[in-house]
Design a protein around this motif. Sequence first.
Motif, PDB file in Angstrom:
ATOM      1  N   LEU A 230       0.821  -1.212   0.000  1.00 46.89           N
ATOM      2  CA  LEU A 230       0.000   0.000   0.000  1.00 46.89           C
ATOM      3  C   LEU A 230       0.855   1.262   0.000  1.00 46.89           C
ATOM      4  O   LEU A 230       0.529   2.249  -0.671  1.00 46.89           O
ATOM      5  N   GLN A 231       1.956   1.241   0.729  1.00 47.18           N
ATOM      6  CA  GLN A 231       2.801   2.426   0.803  1.00 47.18           C
ATOM      7  C   GLN A 231       3.559   2.686  -0.495  1.00 47.18           C
ATOM      8  O   GLN A 231       3.969   3.811  -0.763  1.00 47.18           O
ATOM      9  N   ALA A 232       3.710   1.644  -1.322  1.00 47.43           N
ATOM     10  CA  ALA A 232       4.373   1.827  -2.611  1.00 47.43           C
ATOM     11  C   ALA A 232       3.518   2.626  -3.584  1.00 47.43           C
ATOM     12  O   ALA A 232       4.034   3.181  -4.559  1.00 47.43           O
ATOM     13  N   ASP A 233       2.205   2.696  -3.335  1.00 48.33           N
ATOM     14  CA  ASP A 233       1.300   3.435  -4.215  1.00 48.33           C
ATOM     15  C   ASP A 233       0.137   3.968  -3.389  1.00 48.33           C
ATOM     16  O   ASP A 233      -0.778   3.214  -3.059  1.00 48.33           O
ATOM     17  N   PRO A 234       0.146   5.235  -3.026  1.00 50.94           N
ATOM     18  CA  PRO A 234      -0.923   5.809  -2.189  1.00 50.94           C
ATOM     19  C   PRO A 234      -2.302   5.739  -2.828  1.00 50.94           C
ATOM     20  O   PRO A 234      -3.314   5.925  -2.139  1.00 50.94           O
ATOM     21  N   GLY A 235      -2.384   5.464  -4.122  1.00 48.20           N
ATOM     22  CA  GLY A 235      -3.673   5.348  -4.778  1.00 48.20           C
ATOM     23  C   GLY A 235      -4.344   4.008  -4.580  1.00 48.20           C
ATOM     24  O   GLY A 235      -5.521   3.835  -4.906  1.00 48.20           O
ATOM     25  N   ARG A 236      -3.616   3.052  -4.056  1.00 49.84           N
ATOM     26  CA  ARG A 236      -4.207   1.745  -3.784  1.00 49.84           C
ATOM     27  C   ARG A 236      -5.018   1.783  -2.491  1.00 49.84           C
ATOM     28  O   ARG A 236      -4.643   2.452  -1.541  1.00 49.84           O
ATOM     29  N   ALA A 237      -6.102   1.021  -2.482  1.00 49.21           N
ATOM     30  CA  ALA A 237      -6.913   0.897  -1.272  1.00 49.21           C
ATOM     31  C   ALA A 237      -7.422  -0.532  -1.161  1.00 49.21           C
ATOM     32  O   ALA A 237      -7.656  -1.198  -2.183  1.00 49.21           O
ATOM     33  N   VAL A 238      -7.575  -1.007   0.062  1.00 51.23           N
ATOM     34  CA  VAL A 238      -8.085  -2.359   0.275  1.00 51.23           C
ATOM     35  C   VAL A 238      -9.181  -2.341   1.327  1.00 51.23           C
ATOM     36  O   VAL A 238      -9.200  -1.473   2.205  1.00 51.23           O
ATOM     37  N   ALA A 239     -10.073  -3.311   1.209  1.00 54.38           N
ATOM     38  CA  ALA A 239     -11.025  -3.601   2.278  1.00 54.38           C
ATOM     39  C   ALA A 239     -10.510  -4.816   3.025  1.00 54.38           C
ATOM     40  O   ALA A 239     -10.150  -5.817   2.404  1.00 54.38           O
ATOM     41  N   LEU A 240     -10.443  -4.711   4.333  1.00 52.55           N
ATOM     42  CA  LEU A 240     -10.093  -5.839   5.187  1.00 52.55           C
ATOM     43  C   LEU A 240     -11.394  -6.517   5.588  1.00 52.55           C
ATOM     44  O   LEU A 240     -12.274  -5.889   6.206  1.00 52.55           O
ATOM     45  N   ARG A 303     -11.277 -18.821  10.587  1.00 56.10           N
ATOM     46  CA  ARG A 303     -11.114 -17.579  11.354  1.00 56.10           C
ATOM     47  C   ARG A 303      -9.950 -16.809  10.735  1.00 56.10           C
ATOM     48  O   ARG A 303      -8.784 -17.030  11.045  1.00 56.10           O
ATOM     49  N   ARG A 304     -10.286 -15.887   9.856  1.00 52.66           N
ATOM     50  CA  ARG A 304      -9.260 -15.232   9.049  1.00 52.66           C
ATOM     51  C   ARG A 304      -9.694 -13.827   8.674  1.00 52.66           C
ATOM     52  O   ARG A 304     -10.868 -13.461   8.822  1.00 52.66           O
ATOM     53  N   VAL A 305      -8.741 -13.064   8.149  1.00 55.25           N
ATOM     54  CA  VAL A 305      -9.014 -11.757   7.561  1.00 55.25           C
ATOM     55  C   VAL A 305      -8.386 -11.734   6.173  1.00 55.25           C
ATOM     56  O   VAL A 305      -7.246 -12.159   5.990  1.00 55.25           O
ATOM     57  N   GLU A 306      -9.148 -11.271   5.196  1.00 48.39           N
ATOM     58  CA  GLU A 306      -8.668 -11.147   3.823  1.00 48.39           C
ATOM     59  C   GLU A 306      -8.543  -9.675   3.445  1.00 48.39           C
ATOM     60  O   GLU A 306      -9.313  -8.835   3.926  1.00 48.39           O
ATOM     61  N   ALA A 307      -7.584  -9.389   2.585  1.00 51.60           N
ATOM     62  CA  ALA A 307      -7.458  -8.059   1.988  1.00 51.60           C
ATOM     63  C   ALA A 307      -8.015  -8.123   0.568  1.00 51.60           C
ATOM     64  O   ALA A 307      -7.653  -9.016  -0.202  1.00 51.60           O
ATOM     65  N   ILE A 308      -8.876  -7.197   0.219  1.00 48.72           N
ATOM     66  CA  ILE A 308      -9.510  -7.157  -1.097  1.00 48.72           C
ATOM     67  C   ILE A 308      -9.240  -5.790  -1.721  1.00 48.72           C
ATOM     68  O   ILE A 308      -9.542  -4.755  -1.121  1.00 48.72           O
ATOM     69  N   ILE A 309      -8.663  -5.785  -2.917  1.00 47.47           N
ATOM     70  CA  ILE A 309      -8.388  -4.531  -3.613  1.00 47.47           C
ATOM     71  C   ILE A 309      -9.701  -3.818  -3.956  1.00 47.47           C
ATOM     72  O   ILE A 309     -10.630  -4.414  -4.505  1.00 47.47           O
ATOM     73  N   THR A 310      -9.775  -2.537  -3.596  1.00 46.25           N
ATOM     74  CA  THR A 310     -10.985  -1.758  -3.929  1.00 46.25           C
ATOM     75  C   THR A 310     -10.697  -0.619  -4.892  1.00 46.25           C
ATOM     76  O   THR A 310     -11.612  -0.135  -5.547  1.00 46.25           O
ATOM     77  N   SER A 311      -9.436  -0.162  -5.000  1.00 51.90           N
ATOM     78  CA  SER A 311      -9.129   0.882  -5.977  1.00 51.90           C
ATOM     79  C   SER A 311      -7.626   0.968  -6.184  1.00 51.90           C
ATOM     80  O   SER A 311      -6.840   0.588  -5.321  1.00 51.90           O
ATOM     81  N   THR A 312      -7.246   1.456  -7.358  1.00 46.58           N
ATOM     82  CA  THR A 312      -5.837   1.712  -7.698  1.00 46.58           C
ATOM     83  C   THR A 312      -5.775   2.996  -8.515  1.00 46.58           C
ATOM     84  O   THR A 312      -6.797   3.580  -8.869  1.00 46.58           O
ATOM     85  N   ASN A 313      -4.581   3.378  -8.872  1.00 46.41           N
ATOM     86  CA  ASN A 313      -4.391   4.544  -9.731  1.00 46.41           C
ATOM     87  C   ASN A 313      -4.616   4.240 -11.196  1.00 46.41           C
ATOM     88  O   ASN A 313      -4.621   5.136 -12.038  1.00 46.41           O
TER      89      ASN A 313
END
Length: 314
Positions: A230-240, A303-313
């Motif tokens: 995420l820090q490599a591209d501030p335009g990326r966002a994820v839903a946990l 019992r887990r948490v997933e990261a899902i991409i919601t937006s990019t640049n």
Amino acid sequence: MIFLRVGIFLAMATTAGAQVLDFPSNASLQQTDTRALDSYVMPMGIWDRGAMPTEVVEGQLTQQAWRIDAAGLTTLQLLRPLREQLRNAGYQIIFDCQTEACGGFDFRFAVDTLPPPEMQINIGDFRFLTARRDAENGPDYISLFVSRTAQAGFVQVTQVTAPGAGAPETAPLAMADAKVLQPQSGDQDDLAARLETVGHAVLDDLTFDTGSSELAAGDFASLRALADYLQADPGRAVALVGHTDAQGALETNIALSKRRAGSVLERLVADYGVNRRQLAAEGMGYLAPIASNLTEQGRETNRRVEAIITSTND
């Protein structure tokens, strides 16, 4: 990582030799079905709007089912070394998908597979790949159907070799010369690849106790990998997205799973320096299991948490 050379041979394009598809030493061949000349409906795309692109290919048909005894492997960890071997052998990957991106339930049952228990496919967690290579006698095709249970990984290899190219063989090596394939949690390149190719990734080294919303103390490789991504591209966002086992009421579990996702979000912000605006937290309760809730190991996997991409640049 060293692999045991016990797989099926892929006929070379211009010689009578062979290139072996290696499996790890904790893999065991469950079933082989070989027909000297047959046709096979090879999947070439995702299931969409009631149909799946296919191509009928002809030649020597070989199907094998393999079991890899290592609990906790992701389907990408199962597939990646085999996919790289195919590329190194000159195959072109023409179709590669995961679970819902393949078409989910409909795709799985549209593909011809060997029967259980030799080949087991979890309809909530699988990957599929089709590859092609031009050989002296015509094109060769191979597909990999990869899935997992709470106890083991499963791989079906389907190869259609151009007529006259020669029969597949096996060439086992000593077990002592090879290492087992084991889970590798939190690898940055692996997590980034899953996010880029299929849009989501399980943060599979996180720990939650039954009924608890608190993330255990400690440094987690998956969170470091996600933070770097995420820090490599501030335009990326994820839903946990949090998930629970099936113990308790649905409403309670949805609330619990959202609190778990929120706990991960706060850890990413506080300990890993992720911008809060790149994160959201949601909960699914027990509605999307990836393992059986009939066993403790399966419940722990769910019992887990997933990261899902919601937006990019892009």
